[in-house]
Write an enzyme that holds these catalytic residues in place. Structure first.
Site, short mmCIF file in Angstrom:
data_model
loop_
_atom_site.label_atom_id
_atom_site.label_comp_id
_atom_site.label_asym_id
_atom_site.label_seq_id
_atom_site.Cartn_x
_atom_site.Cartn_y
_atom_site.Cartn_z
N THR A 1 0.91 -6.38 0.70
CA THR A 1 -0.05 -7.32 1.31
C THR A 1 -1.08 -7.70 0.24
O THR A 1 -1.09 -7.13 -0.85
CB THR A 1 -0.82 -6.65 2.48
OG1 THR A 1 -1.62 -5.59 1.93
CG2 THR A 1 0.10 -6.12 3.56
N LYS B 1 -11.56 5.59 3.71
CA LYS B 1 -10.57 5.85 4.78
C LYS B 1 -10.84 7.21 5.43
O LYS B 1 -10.61 7.38 6.64
CB LYS B 1 -9.15 5.81 4.22
CG LYS B 1 -8.67 4.41 3.80
CD LYS B 1 -8.71 3.40 4.93
CE LYS B 1 -7.97 2.12 4.60
NZ LYS B 1 -8.22 1.05 5.60
N GLY C 1 -8.43 -9.16 11.17
CA GLY C 1 -7.82 -8.82 9.89
C GLY C 1 -6.54 -9.56 9.53
O GLY C 1 -5.87 -9.18 8.57
N TYR D 1 -6.46 4.86 -5.88
CA TYR D 1 -6.96 4.48 -4.55
C TYR D 1 -8.47 4.77 -4.46
O TYR D 1 -9.19 4.13 -3.71
CB TYR D 1 -6.17 5.22 -3.46
CG TYR D 1 -6.22 4.56 -2.10
CD1 TYR D 1 -5.72 3.28 -1.90
CD2 TYR D 1 -6.78 5.21 -1.01
CE1 TYR D 1 -5.77 2.66 -0.67
CE2 TYR D 1 -6.84 4.61 0.24
CZ TYR D 1 -6.33 3.34 0.41
OH TYR D 1 -6.39 2.75 1.64
P1 NAD Z 1 -4.74 -7.89 4.23
O1 NAD Z 1 -5.39 -8.26 2.95
O2 NAD Z 1 -3.73 -8.79 4.79
O3 NAD Z 1 -5.84 -7.59 5.35
C1 NAD Z 1 -7.16 -7.17 5.03
C2 NAD Z 1 -8.08 -8.00 5.90
O4 NAD Z 1 -9.44 -7.59 5.72
C3 NAD Z 1 -8.01 -9.50 5.55
O5 NAD Z 1 -7.71 -10.24 6.70
C4 NAD Z 1 -9.42 -9.81 5.06
O6 NAD Z 1 -9.83 -11.12 5.38
C5 NAD Z 1 -10.23 -8.77 5.85
N1 NAD Z 1 -11.57 -8.57 5.30
C6 NAD Z 1 -11.89 -8.12 4.06
N2 NAD Z 1 -13.23 -8.14 3.91
C7 NAD Z 1 -13.76 -8.61 5.08
C8 NAD Z 1 -15.08 -8.87 5.54
N3 NAD Z 1 -16.14 -8.62 4.75
N4 NAD Z 1 -15.25 -9.36 6.80
C9 NAD Z 1 -14.18 -9.62 7.59
N5 NAD Z 1 -12.90 -9.39 7.21
C10 NAD Z 1 -12.70 -8.90 5.97
O7 NAD Z 1 -4.10 -6.44 3.92
P2 NAD Z 1 -3.48 -5.33 4.88
O8 NAD Z 1 -2.76 -4.42 3.96
O9 NAD Z 1 -2.78 -5.93 6.01
O10 NAD Z 1 -4.77 -4.53 5.37
C11 NAD Z 1 -5.07 -4.29 6.73
C12 NAD Z 1 -5.52 -2.84 6.89
O11 NAD Z 1 -4.40 -1.98 6.67
C13 NAD Z 1 -6.60 -2.40 5.90
O12 NAD Z 1 -7.50 -1.54 6.55
C14 NAD Z 1 -5.79 -1.62 4.89
O13 NAD Z 1 -6.57 -0.67 4.17
C15 NAD Z 1 -4.81 -0.95 5.81
N6 NAD Z 1 -3.63 -0.36 5.17
C16 NAD Z 1 -2.87 -1.12 4.33
C17 NAD Z 1 -1.77 -0.54 3.72
C18 NAD Z 1 -0.91 -1.34 2.76
O14 NAD Z 1 -0.14 -0.73 2.00
N7 NAD Z 1 -0.95 -2.64 2.75
C19 NAD Z 1 -1.42 0.80 4.00
C20 NAD Z 1 -2.21 1.52 4.88
C21 NAD Z 1 -3.32 0.93 5.46
#
Ligand code: NAD
Length: 274
Positions: free
Chosen positions: A204, A173, A23, A166
């Site tokens: 992000t 989730k 990720g 959301y």
């Molecule tokens: P990000 O966009 O940097 O990371 C999301 C990742 O998912 C990316 O690397 C993307 O390439 C990957 N991805 C998406 N579709 C894919 C697929 N089909 N196959 C393989 N990889 C795939 O954003 P982030 O915010 O760092 O997200 C990481 C996690 O954290 C996610 O689960 C997100 O829901 C969770 N999250 C984010 C936040 C926030 O506010 N940013 C808060 C809580 C949880």
């Protein structure tokens, strides 16, 4: 705490441990904050990434000593199979930890009415990428893990409460968190721990896809007892605890790292009636 006060502590907490980080897309990714923290504590890492992100992911990984980079599209069984085969070979068949930080939903459905805007196709795709991929990755990792192994995924409060816009991601989730408990139950007898970190809103690529994402950050800062944005370093610190031996005896949990936002029922600046 000001950003400049945050330093990445170095140490040996992860020395001798090898793990998969799924990720990282760019330097803002939560997975990147976690990977940096793990590397600073001596972990050996393999990164999976989607093809479109290769140019950004490789230089980042190389800057912290990552040698194994594997393309992986989580909706494609052949791609998942190949990724975990390559990682298994690179790590001599032994994996100590898994970081799953992957989510996706059509941004046209991350706004407005959930009941009106959610299509069958995107509901299933969001569930597949954002929830099932953790089950699938856990199943592929587990045979290469010994007692002491640890897995984490990233979730958000929208699973427990309604966060406007959301929408289907909140439902995905909720499925991810329930999956975390079921995986924890299955792998517990093998000594493998499985947990989820519920992070507050962080700027992000993923957040940019949610309508009003910026306001999620602003509201979080305003409502939270700590009155600050969720620090990626704080999320990474929790990941380090859970993935290292310090996390022993904790499994099946959803741990909030959100400056305390989730404990509040109403904002603090409400005026009293008296
Ligand atoms: P990000 O966009 O940097 O990371 C999301 C990742 O998912 C990316 O690397 C993307 O390439 C990957 N991805 C998406 N579709 C894919 C697929 N089909 N196959 C393989 N990889 C795939 O954003 P982030 O915010 O760092 O997200 C990481 C996690 O954290 C996610 O689960 C997100 O829901 C969770 N999250 C984010 C936040 C926030 O506010 N940013 C808060 C809580 C949880």
């Amino acid at each position: 705490m000001a950003d400049e006060d945050i330093t990445l502590p170095k140490g040996d907490l992860m020395k001798g441990k090898r793990g998969v980080v799924m990720g990282v897309a760019n330097h803002n990714s939560i997975a990147w904050a976690i990977a940096s923290q793990l590397a600073a504590q001596g972990a050996e890492l393999a990164f999976t990434y989607i093809d479109a992100m290769e140019k950004r992911v490789k230089p980042l990984g190389e800057s912290i000593g990552v040698k194994t980079f594997v393309p992986c599209e989580v909706t494609d069984d052949a791609s998942m199979e190949a990724a975990f085969r390559v990682i298994g070979e690179a790590f001599g068949g032994k994996i100590d930890f898994l970081v799953h930080a992957i989510a996706f939903s059509d941004k046209n459905e991350l706004k407005g009415s959930f009941v009106e805007n959610t299509t069958r196709a995107n509901f299933l795709r969001s569930m597949d990428i954002s929830a099932f991929s953790f089950v699938d990755a856990a199943r592929r990792c587990a045979p290469m893990m010994s007692p002491g192994g640890s897995m984490i995924t990233l979730t958000y409060l929208g699973s427990e409460r309604v966060i406007p816009n959301y929408n289907v991601m909140g439902v995905a989730k909720a499925a991810l968190e329930a999956s975390t408990r079921y995986i924890a139950r299955d792998l517990g007898p093998k000594g493998i721990r499985v947990n989820a970190i519920s992070a507050g809103a962080i700027r992000t690529l993923s957040l940019a896809g949610i309508s009003g994402g910026r306001s999620m950050i602003g509201q979080g800062r305003q409502w939270s007892p700590l009155r600050e944005d969720t620090a990626p370093e704080g999320v990474a610190g929790c990941a380090l605890w859970l993935l290292s031996d310090l996390g022993r005896s904790t499994t099946g949990e959803v741990i909030h790292v959100d400056a305390g936002f989730h404990i509040m029922g109403l904002p603090d600046e409400m005026e009293s009636d008296a």
